[in-house]
Write a protein that holds these residues in place. Structure first.
Motif, PDB file in Angstrom:
ATOM      1  N   TYR A 263     -15.242 108.116 -35.353  1.00  0.00           N
ATOM      2  CA  TYR A 263     -14.851 107.148 -34.326  1.00  0.00           C
ATOM      3  C   TYR A 263     -16.002 106.174 -34.077  1.00  0.00           C
ATOM      4  CZ  TYR A 263     -13.511 105.125 -29.822  1.00  0.00           C
ATOM      5  OH  TYR A 263     -13.209 104.256 -28.813  1.00  0.00           O
ATOM      6  N   ASN A 264     -15.652 104.978 -33.652  1.00  0.00           N
ATOM      7  CA  ASN A 264     -16.583 103.908 -33.272  1.00  0.00           C
ATOM      8  C   ASN A 264     -17.170 103.172 -34.458  1.00  0.00           C
ATOM      9  OD1 ASN A 264     -16.659 104.047 -30.344  1.00  0.00           O
ATOM     10  ND2 ASN A 264     -17.744 105.984 -30.573  1.00  0.00           N
ATOM     11  N   THR A 265     -17.802 103.921 -35.369  1.00  0.00           N
ATOM     12  CA  THR A 265     -18.443 103.334 -36.540  1.00  0.00           C
ATOM     13  C   THR A 265     -18.169 104.228 -37.746  1.00  0.00           C
ATOM     14  OG1 THR A 265     -20.530 104.549 -36.243  1.00  0.00           O
ATOM     15  CG2 THR A 265     -20.322 102.420 -35.100  1.00  0.00           C
ATOM     16  N   ASP A 266     -18.550 103.752 -38.909  1.00  0.00           N
ATOM     17  CA  ASP A 266     -18.452 104.555 -40.126  1.00  0.00           C
ATOM     18  C   ASP A 266     -19.487 105.671 -40.044  1.00  0.00           C
ATOM     19  OD1 ASP A 266     -18.488 105.644 -42.662  1.00  0.00           O
ATOM     20  OD2 ASP A 266     -18.500 103.722 -43.711  1.00  0.00           O
ATOM     21  N   MET A 267     -19.026 106.901 -39.836  1.00  0.00           N
ATOM     22  CA  MET A 267     -19.923 108.049 -39.684  1.00  0.00           C
ATOM     23  C   MET A 267     -20.049 108.867 -40.963  1.00  0.00           C
ATOM     24  SD  MET A 267     -19.026 109.434 -35.846  1.00  0.00           S
ATOM     25  CE  MET A 267     -19.622 108.553 -34.399  1.00  0.00           C
ATOM     26  N   SER A 268     -19.697 108.277 -42.101  1.00  0.00           N
ATOM     27  CA  SER A 268     -19.679 109.038 -43.352  1.00  0.00           C
ATOM     28  C   SER A 268     -21.054 109.554 -43.752  1.00  0.00           C
ATOM     29  CB  SER A 268     -19.094 108.180 -44.480  1.00  0.00           C
ATOM     30  OG  SER A 268     -19.819 106.977 -44.644  1.00  0.00           O
ATOM     31  N   ASN A 269     -22.126 108.891 -43.336  1.00  0.00           N
ATOM     32  CA  ASN A 269     -23.465 109.368 -43.677  1.00  0.00           C
ATOM     33  C   ASN A 269     -23.757 110.738 -43.077  1.00  0.00           C
ATOM     34  OD1 ASN A 269     -24.086 107.123 -45.186  1.00  0.00           O
ATOM     35  ND2 ASN A 269     -25.106 106.045 -43.518  1.00  0.00           N
ATOM     36  N   PHE A 270     -23.098 111.060 -41.963  1.00  0.00           N
ATOM     37  CA  PHE A 270     -23.338 112.342 -41.311  1.00  0.00           C
ATOM     38  C   PHE A 270     -22.503 113.462 -41.916  1.00  0.00           C
ATOM     39  CE2 PHE A 270     -24.360 109.066 -38.220  1.00  0.00           C
ATOM     40  CZ  PHE A 270     -25.579 109.492 -37.736  1.00  0.00           C
ATOM     41  N   ALA A 271     -21.448 113.096 -42.631  1.00  0.00           N
ATOM     42  CA  ALA A 271     -20.556 114.107 -43.197  1.00  0.00           C
ATOM     43  C   ALA A 271     -19.917 113.559 -44.475  1.00  0.00           C
ATOM     44  CB  ALA A 271     -19.486 114.497 -42.183  1.00  0.00           C
ATOM     45  N   PRO A 272     -20.708 113.299 -45.502  1.00  0.00           N
ATOM     46  CA  PRO A 272     -20.183 112.635 -46.702  1.00  0.00           C
ATOM     47  C   PRO A 272     -19.087 113.398 -47.426  1.00  0.00           C
ATOM     48  CG  PRO A 272     -22.414 113.491 -47.060  1.00  0.00           C
ATOM     49  CD  PRO A 272     -22.154 113.578 -45.598  1.00  0.00           C
ATOM     50  N   LYS A 273     -19.078 114.716 -47.320  1.00  0.00           N
ATOM     51  CA  LYS A 273     -18.049 115.507 -47.995  1.00  0.00           C
ATOM     52  C   LYS A 273     -16.812 115.718 -47.131  1.00  0.00           C
ATOM     53  CE  LYS A 273     -21.421 118.089 -50.783  1.00  0.00           C
ATOM     54  NZ  LYS A 273     -21.958 119.436 -51.095  1.00  0.00           N
ATOM     55  N   ALA A 274     -16.920 115.415 -45.844  1.00  0.00           N
ATOM     56  CA  ALA A 274     -15.824 115.671 -44.913  1.00  0.00           C
ATOM     57  C   ALA A 274     -15.129 114.403 -44.441  1.00  0.00           C
ATOM     58  CB  ALA A 274     -16.360 116.436 -43.696  1.00  0.00           C
ATOM     59  N   HIS A 275     -15.861 113.329 -44.311  1.00  0.00           N
ATOM     60  CA  HIS A 275     -15.399 112.120 -43.624  1.00  0.00           C
ATOM     61  C   HIS A 275     -14.305 111.395 -44.407  1.00  0.00           C
ATOM     62  CE1 HIS A 275     -15.831 108.019 -41.840  1.00  0.00           C
ATOM     63  NE2 HIS A 275     -16.220 108.677 -40.774  1.00  0.00           N
ATOM     64  N   LEU A 276     -13.087 111.401 -43.860  1.00  0.00           N
ATOM     65  CA  LEU A 276     -11.953 110.740 -44.508  1.00  0.00           C
ATOM     66  C   LEU A 276     -11.953 109.244 -44.222  1.00  0.00           C
ATOM     67  CD1 LEU A 276      -9.180 113.333 -43.568  1.00  0.00           C
ATOM     68  CD2 LEU A 276     -10.286 113.074 -45.801  1.00  0.00           C
ATOM     69  N   THR A 277     -12.134 108.894 -42.968  1.00  0.00           N
ATOM     70  CA  THR A 277     -12.173 107.506 -42.501  1.00  0.00           C
ATOM     71  C   THR A 277     -12.518 107.560 -41.021  1.00  0.00           C
ATOM     72  OG1 THR A 277     -10.954 105.395 -42.388  1.00  0.00           O
ATOM     73  CG2 THR A 277      -9.726 107.403 -41.877  1.00  0.00           C
ATOM     74  N   ALA A 278     -12.531 106.424 -40.342  1.00  0.00           N
ATOM     75  CA  ALA A 278     -12.771 106.392 -38.896  1.00  0.00           C
ATOM     76  C   ALA A 278     -12.165 105.134 -38.297  1.00  0.00           C
ATOM     77  CB  ALA A 278     -14.272 106.426 -38.599  1.00  0.00           C
ATOM     78  N   PRO A 279     -11.522 105.228 -37.140  1.00  0.00           N
ATOM     79  CA  PRO A 279     -11.167 104.030 -36.391  1.00  0.00           C
ATOM     80  C   PRO A 279     -12.473 103.409 -35.872  1.00  0.00           C
ATOM     81  CG  PRO A 279      -9.947 105.965 -35.620  1.00  0.00           C
ATOM     82  CD  PRO A 279     -11.070 106.450 -36.467  1.00  0.00           C
ATOM     83  N   ILE A 280     -12.710 102.158 -36.166  1.00  0.00           N
ATOM     84  CA  ILE A 280     -14.003 101.561 -35.842  1.00  0.00           C
ATOM     85  C   ILE A 280     -13.848 100.261 -35.045  1.00  0.00           C
ATOM     86  CG2 ILE A 280     -15.183 102.594 -37.817  1.00  0.00           C
ATOM     87  CD1 ILE A 280     -14.917  99.901 -39.261  1.00  0.00           C
ATOM     88  N   TRP A 281     -14.917  99.917 -34.344  1.00  0.00           N
ATOM     89  CA  TRP A 281     -14.986  98.679 -33.569  1.00  0.00           C
ATOM     90  C   TRP A 281     -15.760  97.614 -34.333  1.00  0.00           C
ATOM     91  CZ3 TRP A 281     -12.138  98.265 -29.316  1.00  0.00           C
ATOM     92  CH2 TRP A 281     -11.808  99.422 -28.595  1.00  0.00           C
ATOM     93  N   ASN A 282     -15.320  96.383 -34.188  1.00  0.00           N
ATOM     94  CA  ASN A 282     -16.065  95.230 -34.705  1.00  0.00           C
ATOM     95  C   ASN A 282     -16.128  94.201 -33.587  1.00  0.00           C
ATOM     96  OD1 ASN A 282     -17.243  93.156 -36.159  1.00  0.00           O
ATOM     97  ND2 ASN A 282     -15.323  92.509 -37.093  1.00  0.00           N
ATOM     98  N   TRP A 283     -17.162  94.288 -32.764  1.00  0.00           N
ATOM     99  CA  TRP A 283     -17.276  93.423 -31.597  1.00  0.00           C
ATOM    100  C   TRP A 283     -17.825  92.042 -31.924  1.00  0.00           C
ATOM    101  CZ3 TRP A 283     -14.526  94.583 -27.636  1.00  0.00           C
ATOM    102  CH2 TRP A 283     -14.276  95.920 -27.308  1.00  0.00           C
ATOM    103  N   SER A 284     -18.327  91.840 -33.123  1.00  0.00           N
ATOM    104  CA  SER A 284     -18.953  90.558 -33.461  1.00  0.00           C
ATOM    105  C   SER A 284     -18.048  89.349 -33.233  1.00  0.00           C
ATOM    106  CB  SER A 284     -19.451  90.579 -34.910  1.00  0.00           C
ATOM    107  OG  SER A 284     -20.568  91.437 -35.031  1.00  0.00           O
ATOM    108  N   PRO A 285     -16.813  89.337 -33.736  1.00  0.00           N
ATOM    109  CA  PRO A 285     -15.975  88.150 -33.507  1.00  0.00           C
ATOM    110  C   PRO A 285     -15.661  87.920 -32.039  1.00  0.00           C
ATOM    111  CG  PRO A 285     -14.701  89.895 -34.560  1.00  0.00           C
ATOM    112  CD  PRO A 285     -16.132  90.318 -34.606  1.00  0.00           C
ATOM    113  N   TRP A 286     -15.479  88.981 -31.286  1.00  0.00           N
ATOM    114  CA  TRP A 286     -15.160  88.831 -29.868  1.00  0.00           C
ATOM    115  C   TRP A 286     -16.350  88.237 -29.107  1.00  0.00           C
ATOM    116  CZ3 TRP A 286     -11.594  88.373 -26.377  1.00  0.00           C
ATOM    117  CH2 TRP A 286     -11.940  88.537 -25.032  1.00  0.00           C
ATOM    118  N   TYR A 287     -17.529  88.810 -29.321  1.00  0.00           N
ATOM    119  CA  TYR A 287     -18.705  88.314 -28.605  1.00  0.00           C
ATOM    120  C   TYR A 287     -19.079  86.900 -29.044  1.00  0.00           C
ATOM    121  CZ  TYR A 287     -19.467  92.926 -26.573  1.00  0.00           C
ATOM    122  OH  TYR A 287     -19.324  94.089 -25.855  1.00  0.00           O
ATOM    123  N   ALA A 288     -18.952  86.619 -30.321  1.00  0.00           N
ATOM    124  CA  ALA A 288     -19.255  85.272 -30.806  1.00  0.00           C
ATOM    125  C   ALA A 288     -18.301  84.254 -30.197  1.00  0.00           C
ATOM    126  CB  ALA A 288     -19.179  85.227 -32.333  1.00  0.00           C
TER     127      ALA A 288
END
Length: 384
Positions: A263-288
């Protein structure tokens, strides 16, 4: 306290969800970063137009957890860095600020220093920000995940439930048992809505899928959130999802040799063998977008709830273990959501007891979504 907040949510029509946190009050400027992303379209009617900010705009950000959380605050800080790269703009931030009196003090300090705009990124900052906003009518105040607004204060969030649904499709496709675990923060509409969307997504590919929920009553507590995931693994869940800001649940899944959804960001680095995907935020376009319009005096205060079509929410890249046919199915549904051809809470939708909540062929409206306090069929757990 929670019941009071939920009642207020049900009364407010154009509103936005919730979030929380811990504290340091040092304002931290940052070096220039990558260029600003393309801005999305506005999502709500105006309350009041802002005045041009001009050159030398100072933009402040307040975070509820450390930016090193690899989750919620980190995602917002990526957006801040995009703003920092904009011409004529300087940013600073304060991380790990507790909600309540501490937040008011930090917001007030920024306002007194003449900041052009202040972004507060946790639900519990709402009332403190509103109090300060009334004292500084020439400062632009932006509150993430709340619902109260003022002539110089906007509320904003994102339709994360759209990405949650897609993540549920992945989890339902990859589970061997149909038993999915969900380590969740607080039983509030934002989190409940996400669990429901995830469950509906899993059931779209596996009608017998069930989602077991454990509440931690935390937003960022790596040890406690990891233990919650372990408790779900102990009862046979073979995919772990989370509404937490730490990668603790991901690490628990990796250690047990099962799959996980971050959740929040790509967390695959913490669980490379387990991590299927993640719902993630991209605040850059909104803040810009927001800051660009403030600089030009074109920002319109109100309540905003952009989603996948505007690029605010998305899925992280699929893990190598996700088969191509699963990826293709999920990507097709993702495009349908972005094109407005599919709405996540399209009926029939039933609650845990089997009572109809959304009639066949109907779509849950925003008021219902924002005040959601019930679980769909297939969720095992309580909303308390």
């Amino acid at each position: 306290m929670r019941k009071t907040l939920l009642l207020a949510m049900m009364i407010a029509i154009m509103t936005v969800p919730f979030l929380t946190g811990c504290g340091s009050e040092e304002e931290k400027p940052a070096p220039k970063a990558k260029p600003a992303a393309e801005a999305p379209a506005e999502q709500a009617p105006a309350v009041q137009k802002s005045e041009p900010a001009g050159e030398g705009a100072q933009i402040g950000f307040i975070y509820v957890s450390p930016i090193g959380d690899a989750g919620w605050s980190y995602a917002h800080d990526m957006g801040r860095q995009t703003v920092e790269a904009m011409p004529g703009v300087t940013t600073s931030f304060v991380e790990a600020v507790p909600e309540g009196a501490d937040a008011e003090r930090v917001i007030l300090n920024m306002a007194r220093k003449g900041y052009t705009a202040i972004f507060a990124t946790s639900f519990g900052y709402m009332d403190p920000m509103l109090k300060v906003a009334k004292q500084f009518p020439n400062v632009q105040f932006m509150h993430c995940s709340g619902y109260k607004t003022a002539p110089n204060m906007s509320a904003y969030f994102g339709r994360m439930y759209e990405a949650r649904y897609l993540a549920g499709m992945v989890a339902g496709s990859m589970s061997k048992t149909g038993k999915l675990g969900y380590a969740a923060a607080f039983p509030i509409p934002e989190v409940i809505r996400g669990i429901n969307a995830y469950t509906l997504g899993a059931q779209a590919v596996n009608p017998k899928a069930e989602v077991r929920v454990v509440w931690t009553k935390t937003w960022y507590d790596p040890a406690k959130e990891k233990e919650a995931a372990k408790s779900l693994l102990d009862v046979g869940c073979d995919v772990i999802a989370q509404h937490q800001d730490s990668p603790g649940p991901q690490e628990a899944a990796e250690e047990r040799g099962v799959y996980s959804v971050g959740y929040n960001t790509d967390m695959s680095n913490f669980a490379p063998k387990a991590h299927l995907t993640a719902p993630i935020w991209n605040w850059s376009p909104w803040y810009a977008n927001a800051v660009t319009k403030m600089l030009a005096g074109e920002w319109k205060h109100g309540s905003y709830w952009p989603g996948m079509a505007e690029g605010i929410v998305d899925l992280s890249p699929f893990g190598a273990m996700v088969p191509q046919d699963v990826q293709d199915t999920v990507n097709a549904k993702k495009q349908a959501i972005k094109d407005g051809k599919y709405k996540v809470f399209t009926g029939p939708v039933f609650d845990q007891a089997g009572a109809p909540k959304v009639a066949a062929g109907k779509v849950a409206d925003d008021e219902s979504l924002l005040g959601m306090t019930w679980f769909v069929q297939g969720v095992i757990g309580t909303t308390e």
